[in-house]
Design a protein around this motif. Structure first.
Motif, mmCIF file in Angstrom:
data_model
loop_
_atom_site.group_PDB
_atom_site.id
_atom_site.type_symbol
_atom_site.label_atom_id
_atom_site.label_comp_id
_atom_site.label_asym_id
_atom_site.label_seq_id
_atom_site.Cartn_x
_atom_site.Cartn_y
_atom_site.Cartn_z
ATOM 1 N N THR A 271 0.856 -1.185 0.000
ATOM 2 C CA THR A 271 0.000 0.000 0.000
ATOM 3 C C THR A 271 0.895 1.238 0.000
ATOM 4 O O THR A 271 2.051 1.181 0.436
ATOM 5 C CB THR A 271 -0.906 0.024 1.253
ATOM 6 O OG1 THR A 271 -0.065 0.114 2.418
ATOM 7 C CG2 THR A 271 -1.792 -1.210 1.316
ATOM 8 N N PRO A 272 0.389 2.378 -0.462
ATOM 9 C CA PRO A 272 1.213 3.591 -0.497
ATOM 10 C C PRO A 272 1.796 3.968 0.876
ATOM 11 O O PRO A 272 2.934 4.404 0.977
ATOM 12 C CB PRO A 272 0.260 4.666 -1.011
ATOM 13 C CG PRO A 272 -0.722 3.911 -1.843
ATOM 14 C CD PRO A 272 -0.899 2.590 -1.142
ATOM 15 N N THR A 273 1.021 3.760 1.934
ATOM 16 C CA THR A 273 1.517 4.068 3.281
ATOM 17 C C THR A 273 2.682 3.150 3.638
ATOM 18 O O THR A 273 3.708 3.603 4.156
ATOM 19 C CB THR A 273 0.386 3.907 4.321
ATOM 20 O OG1 THR A 273 -0.715 4.719 3.921
ATOM 21 C CG2 THR A 273 0.849 4.316 5.703
ATOM 22 N N ASN A 274 2.525 1.857 3.353
ATOM 23 C CA ASN A 274 3.607 0.911 3.638
ATOM 24 C C ASN A 274 4.827 1.186 2.756
ATOM 25 O O ASN A 274 5.958 1.018 3.202
ATOM 26 C CB ASN A 274 3.137 -0.529 3.442
ATOM 27 C CG ASN A 274 2.273 -1.014 4.582
ATOM 28 O OD1 ASN A 274 2.272 -0.429 5.660
ATOM 29 N ND2 ASN A 274 1.521 -2.075 4.350
ATOM 30 N N GLN A 275 4.595 1.587 1.521
ATOM 31 C CA GLN A 275 5.719 1.925 0.648
ATOM 32 C C GLN A 275 6.536 3.064 1.249
ATOM 33 O O GLN A 275 7.766 3.004 1.298
ATOM 34 C CB GLN A 275 5.222 2.334 -0.746
ATOM 35 C CG GLN A 275 4.760 1.202 -1.612
ATOM 36 C CD GLN A 275 4.333 1.672 -2.991
ATOM 37 O OE1 GLN A 275 4.661 2.779 -3.424
ATOM 38 N NE2 GLN A 275 3.595 0.820 -3.689
ATOM 39 N N THR A 276 5.839 4.093 1.723
ATOM 40 C CA THR A 276 6.522 5.237 2.321
ATOM 41 C C THR A 276 7.307 4.824 3.553
ATOM 42 O O THR A 276 8.460 5.226 3.742
ATOM 43 C CB THR A 276 5.504 6.335 2.684
ATOM 44 O OG1 THR A 276 4.746 6.671 1.518
ATOM 45 C CG2 THR A 276 6.187 7.582 3.219
ATOM 46 N N MET A 277 6.697 3.988 4.384
ATOM 47 C CA MET A 277 7.388 3.524 5.603
ATOM 48 C C MET A 277 8.603 2.671 5.253
ATOM 49 O O MET A 277 9.673 2.826 5.858
ATOM 50 C CB MET A 277 6.414 2.727 6.496
ATOM 51 C CG MET A 277 5.363 3.586 7.150
ATOM 52 S SD MET A 277 4.129 2.725 8.181
ATOM 53 C CE MET A 277 4.664 1.087 8.342
#
Length: 120
Positions: A65-71
């Motif tokens: 997910t985009p949030t997990n990608q950022t993290m």
């Protein structure tokens, strides 16, 4: 039958020229032995394989997910440069579909590609 006077210098010139061409050819890698050619071919094929499989590693990262990608990108950026491939391998992105084991070389190339994503 009489041999012309220029024959002896011509023969010596041919021998010295052949030696010179051989030395220059091997020194400049214009002429290689079969083992060197095999080594070069193996190296080039390995580089081509890594280049071809690195986008698969990045695509596996992009399934997050985009949030997990950022993290994950932030965590990757915090890793020291020589441990980034280990991070990618630990996440499972360097394990190619159909293989049980990850590839260190693909992990390293993938980490470099993922670091480019952090720059943008």
């Amino acid at each position: 039958m009489e041999i012309p006077v220029w024959t002896k210098p011509a023969i010596w010139g041919g021998i010295i020229g052949a030696i010179a061409i051989t030395v220059v050819g091997f020194s400049a890698d214009m002429i290689v032995t079969s083992s060197t050619a095999t080594e070069m071919a193996n190296s080039q094929s390995k580089e081509a394989m890594i280049t071809a499989l690195t986008p698969i590693c990045v695509a596996q990262f992009k399934t997050l997910t985009p949030t997990n990608q950022t993290m994950q990108l932030a965590a990757l950026k915090q890793e020291s440069s020589y441990k980034r491939d280990d991070f990618v391998i630990a996440q499972g992105w360097a394990t190619m579909p159909g293989n049980a084991e990850p590839s260190n070389e693909i992990g390293n190339a993938c980490a470099a590609q993922l670091m480019k994503l952090t720059e943008s």
